[in-house]
Design a protein around this motif. Sequence first.
Motif, PDB file in Angstrom:
ATOM      1  N   PRO A   1      27.899  66.439  20.565  1.00  0.00           N
ATOM      2  CA  PRO A   1      27.903  65.136  19.890  1.00  0.00           C
ATOM      3  C   PRO A   1      28.036  63.939  20.832  1.00  0.00           C
ATOM      4  CG  PRO A   1      29.985  66.278  19.532  1.00  0.00           C
ATOM      5  CD  PRO A   1      29.065  67.247  20.192  1.00  0.00           C
ATOM      6  N   TYR A   2      28.485  64.145  22.054  1.00  0.00           N
ATOM      7  CA  TYR A   2      28.600  63.024  22.987  1.00  0.00           C
ATOM      8  C   TYR A   2      27.307  62.809  23.766  1.00  0.00           C
ATOM      9  CZ  TYR A   2      30.269  59.834  26.539  1.00  0.00           C
ATOM     10  OH  TYR A   2      30.416  58.733  27.361  1.00  0.00           O
ATOM     11  N   THR A   3      26.723  63.889  24.281  1.00  0.00           N
ATOM     12  CA  THR A   3      25.518  63.754  25.102  1.00  0.00           C
ATOM     13  C   THR A   3      24.230  63.943  24.315  1.00  0.00           C
ATOM     14  OG1 THR A   3      25.440  66.113  25.660  1.00  0.00           O
ATOM     15  CG2 THR A   3      26.806  64.691  27.066  1.00  0.00           C
ATOM     16  N   SER A   4      24.329  64.528  23.144  1.00  0.00           N
ATOM     17  CA  SER A   4      23.164  64.903  22.316  1.00  0.00           C
ATOM     18  C   SER A   4      22.365  66.045  22.923  1.00  0.00           C
ATOM     19  CB  SER A   4      22.237  63.701  22.055  1.00  0.00           C
ATOM     20  OG  SER A   4      22.922  62.683  21.357  1.00  0.00           O
ATOM     21  N   ASN A   5      22.840  66.654  23.996  1.00  0.00           N
ATOM     22  CA  ASN A   5      22.143  67.783  24.601  1.00  0.00           C
ATOM     23  C   ASN A   5      22.216  69.006  23.700  1.00  0.00           C
ATOM     24  OD1 ASN A   5      21.601  66.231  26.870  1.00  0.00           O
ATOM     25  ND2 ASN A   5      23.363  66.999  28.013  1.00  0.00           N
ATOM     26  N   THR A   6      21.154  69.797  23.708  1.00  0.00           N
ATOM     27  CA  THR A   6      21.135  71.036  22.941  1.00  0.00           C
ATOM     28  C   THR A   6      21.976  72.085  23.661  1.00  0.00           C
ATOM     29  OG1 THR A   6      18.962  70.610  21.969  1.00  0.00           O
ATOM     30  CG2 THR A   6      19.693  72.905  22.054  1.00  0.00           C
ATOM     31  N   LEU A   7      22.908  72.680  22.943  1.00  0.00           N
ATOM     32  CA  LEU A   7      23.760  73.725  23.501  1.00  0.00           C
ATOM     33  C   LEU A   7      23.145  75.098  23.300  1.00  0.00           C
ATOM     34  CD1 LEU A   7      27.183  72.380  22.148  1.00  0.00           C
ATOM     35  CD2 LEU A   7      26.293  72.163  24.489  1.00  0.00           C
TER      36      LEU A   7
ATOM     37  N   ASP B   1      39.887  78.242  29.938  1.00  0.00           N
ATOM     38  CA  ASP B   1      39.007  77.159  30.385  1.00  0.00           C
ATOM     39  C   ASP B   1      37.647  77.229  29.697  1.00  0.00           C
ATOM     40  OD1 ASP B   1      41.079  76.407  32.004  1.00  0.00           O
ATOM     41  OD2 ASP B   1      40.155  77.087  33.875  1.00  0.00           O
ATOM     42  N   GLU B   2      37.126  78.436  29.565  1.00  0.00           N
ATOM     43  CA  GLU B   2      35.834  78.624  28.910  1.00  0.00           C
ATOM     44  C   GLU B   2      35.887  78.162  27.450  1.00  0.00           C
ATOM     45  OE1 GLU B   2      32.770  82.324  27.818  1.00  0.00           O
ATOM     46  OE2 GLU B   2      34.618  82.685  28.967  1.00  0.00           O
ATOM     47  N   MET B   3      36.976  78.506  26.763  1.00  0.00           N
ATOM     48  CA  MET B   3      37.106  78.126  25.362  1.00  0.00           C
ATOM     49  C   MET B   3      37.266  76.619  25.211  1.00  0.00           C
ATOM     50  SD  MET B   3      39.487  81.277  24.001  1.00  0.00           S
ATOM     51  CE  MET B   3      39.260  80.928  22.253  1.00  0.00           C
ATOM     52  N   LEU B   4      38.025  76.002  26.119  1.00  0.00           N
ATOM     53  CA  LEU B   4      38.162  74.549  26.071  1.00  0.00           C
ATOM     54  C   LEU B   4      36.823  73.862  26.313  1.00  0.00           C
ATOM     55  CD1 LEU B   4      41.218  74.929  25.877  1.00  0.00           C
ATOM     56  CD2 LEU B   4      41.475  73.156  27.609  1.00  0.00           C
ATOM     57  N   ASP B   5      36.039  74.385  27.235  1.00  0.00           N
ATOM     58  CA  ASP B   5      34.722  73.796  27.498  1.00  0.00           C
ATOM     59  C   ASP B   5      33.858  73.819  26.247  1.00  0.00           C
ATOM     60  OD1 ASP B   5      35.348  73.228  30.105  1.00  0.00           O
ATOM     61  OD2 ASP B   5      34.349  74.984  30.949  1.00  0.00           O
ATOM     62  N   TRP B   6      33.904  74.911  25.506  1.00  0.00           N
ATOM     63  CA  TRP B   6      33.110  75.005  24.280  1.00  0.00           C
ATOM     64  C   TRP B   6      33.626  74.035  23.214  1.00  0.00           C
ATOM     65  CZ3 TRP B   6      28.528  76.337  22.929  1.00  0.00           C
ATOM     66  CH2 TRP B   6      27.826  77.296  23.660  1.00  0.00           C
ATOM     67  N   LEU B   7      34.939  73.931  23.083  1.00  0.00           N
ATOM     68  CA  LEU B   7      35.493  73.009  22.090  1.00  0.00           C
ATOM     69  C   LEU B   7      35.121  71.568  22.411  1.00  0.00           C
ATOM     70  CD1 LEU B   7      39.025  74.593  21.574  1.00  0.00           C
ATOM     71  CD2 LEU B   7      37.257  74.338  19.815  1.00  0.00           C
ATOM     72  N   ILE B   8      35.151  71.199  23.683  1.00  0.00           N
ATOM     73  CA  ILE B   8      34.798  69.836  24.077  1.00  0.00           C
ATOM     74  C   ILE B   8      33.306  69.592  23.861  1.00  0.00           C
ATOM     75  CG2 ILE B   8      34.639  68.254  26.034  1.00  0.00           C
ATOM     76  CD1 ILE B   8      37.219  69.641  27.112  1.00  0.00           C
ATOM     77  N   SER B   9      32.478  70.552  24.285  1.00  0.00           N
ATOM     78  CA  SER B   9      31.028  70.372  24.209  1.00  0.00           C
ATOM     79  C   SER B   9      30.510  70.397  22.778  1.00  0.00           C
ATOM     80  CB  SER B   9      30.319  71.471  25.019  1.00  0.00           C
ATOM     81  OG  SER B   9      30.640  71.387  26.377  1.00  0.00           O
ATOM     82  N   GLU B  10      31.041  71.291  21.955  1.00  0.00           N
ATOM     83  CA  GLU B  10      30.466  71.483  20.620  1.00  0.00           C
ATOM     84  C   GLU B  10      31.097  70.582  19.570  1.00  0.00           C
ATOM     85  OE1 GLU B  10      28.767  75.343  18.373  1.00  0.00           O
ATOM     86  OE2 GLU B  10      30.955  75.295  18.455  1.00  0.00           O
ATOM     87  N   THR B  11      32.383  70.278  19.680  1.00  0.00           N
ATOM     88  CA  THR B  11      33.058  69.513  18.633  1.00  0.00           C
ATOM     89  C   THR B  11      33.369  68.075  19.024  1.00  0.00           C
ATOM     90  OG1 THR B  11      35.382  69.963  19.229  1.00  0.00           O
ATOM     91  CG2 THR B  11      34.219  71.684  18.003  1.00  0.00           C
ATOM     92  N   GLY B  12      33.158  67.716  20.290  1.00  0.00           N
ATOM     93  CA  GLY B  12      33.534  66.388  20.738  1.00  0.00           C
ATOM     94  C   GLY B  12      35.031  66.234  20.925  1.00  0.00           C
ATOM     95  N   SER B  13      35.743  67.347  21.013  1.00  0.00           N
ATOM     96  CA  SER B  13      37.184  67.300  21.224  1.00  0.00           C
ATOM     97  C   SER B  13      37.516  66.648  22.553  1.00  0.00           C
ATOM     98  CB  SER B  13      37.779  68.719  21.248  1.00  0.00           C
ATOM     99  OG  SER B  13      37.622  69.372  20.023  1.00  0.00           O
TER     100      SER B  13
END
Length: 499
Positions: free
Chosen positions: A42-48, A97-109
């Motif tokens: 949601p921040y970069t609009s990049n496709t995950l 760390d991996e889980m935090l990266d996903w939460l930040i990237s996918e949810t905008g956390s």
Amino acid sequence: MSSVKSVSIAAVPRPYEGFSDQYISGRWRAGKFGTALIDTDPYTSNTLVEIPNADASDLDEAYRAAAHAQRLWAATAPHERAQVIARAAEIMKARHDEMLDWLISETGSTRAKAEIEWHFAVGITAEAATFPHRAEGRLLPSDAPGKESRAYRQPLGVVGVISPWNFPLYLTQRSVAPALALGNAVVIKPAGETPVTGGLLLAKIFEEAGLPAGLLNVVIGQVEEIGDAFTLHPVPRMISFTGSTRIGRRVGSLAMTAPQIKRVALELGGNAPLVVLDDADLEHAVRSAVVGRFLHQGQICMSSNRIIVDAKVHDAFVERFVAHVRTLKYGDPRDPAVSIGPVISQKQLTAHFATLKLAHDTGAKQLLGGEAQGLVLPPHVFVNVKNDSVFAQSEMFGPIAPIIKVSGDEEALRVANETEFGLSSAVFTQDQERGVRFALGIEAGMTHINDHSVDDSRSGPFGGEKNSGLGRFGGEWILHELTRDHWVTIQQNKGPYPF
């Protein structure tokens, strides 16, 4: 022979791959619907990731695989089920760390919110590992001569979990881990905005932990194809839903009208009051209210949606509140200094614009605001808010703070209760007994004294009243939600019968 696989946990595990598939019957494969869900940052609009959607036949396969696997799982020794759940918790720690990266990237956390969610998820997983040895039956007294009466506690069977996008990892896991620990199987339908953190990531974790195939399934698809079917399917005995009151009503209705009536656990909307009484420690109340309102951009069902302040301290509170909110940095959630990141989607941002217009139209005075930058909406603060306005009565789910002035405890309590919702709440006072009296008058499932409304516990009874839902999560409460009582009697004597 045990069906549980023995596994080892790598100290530095290789990051997971393969999130472009459904997880059904222990296999990672594409959905059959023919279109794909595109999961974006949601921040970069990049496709995950792009995930081919499931169709009705995929859903049917998932439920039937779960029903088949559950029979053997329910008969598995408690310590074996406990070991799998405990291993899942350890894997989550190793993959922090991996889980935090996903939460930040996918949810905008923001990083702070991601840490909180990860901590909650690990905590409920560790708690669930104790459940296999806590699901106890009872011997009951009997007035009939020679008759023994027993109550057995048994798993429900298959549990369907529909999870939201705001705290997807935790709000999925708080149903999944206890359900599996207690001998159930699970099918997850995560929100379309968060298919990885709301489902597929947990599937990878439990697969690595050695959970037998078929016990956990994740189906991702369009609402029109599998939405109603997820609840109406004959296999699940319970649907655990977290989301809006509007959709929760439909889920509850479908569960009651399905060919086989199902249990439901519904954790729905909120409009949490945070009440500041005239003797409150204002510095503490301000800091708590800022966190309660703006954590995860206000996208939390427990978020302090209405800040209700006694007139005697109103102006001082507002001055300090606005000053503190001005210090909040907003922008890239990957920046550890950022407190407010993006909202989840353009749809949500558009809804927030409508809410801001409502605020102005109903006479509220804006003290703080700013233009959106992409999906990042700066924090907004309003005073002169009328509690009966559409603005105040809405669940905002965004970084918008309405402050309502009241005179005395009686009006504060009345205003706090004037809402269709009753999930969480908070009250600030330096008189503990006054706080307890006030708390017990609030029509909500949860009230926190001298703390904000965004709170959860692995052992506490989490849930709401009124239009905020049915049932309770956490500790003994979720244990009972996810099991059933089976009454069995044994007649030792040939008793007299009337005919």
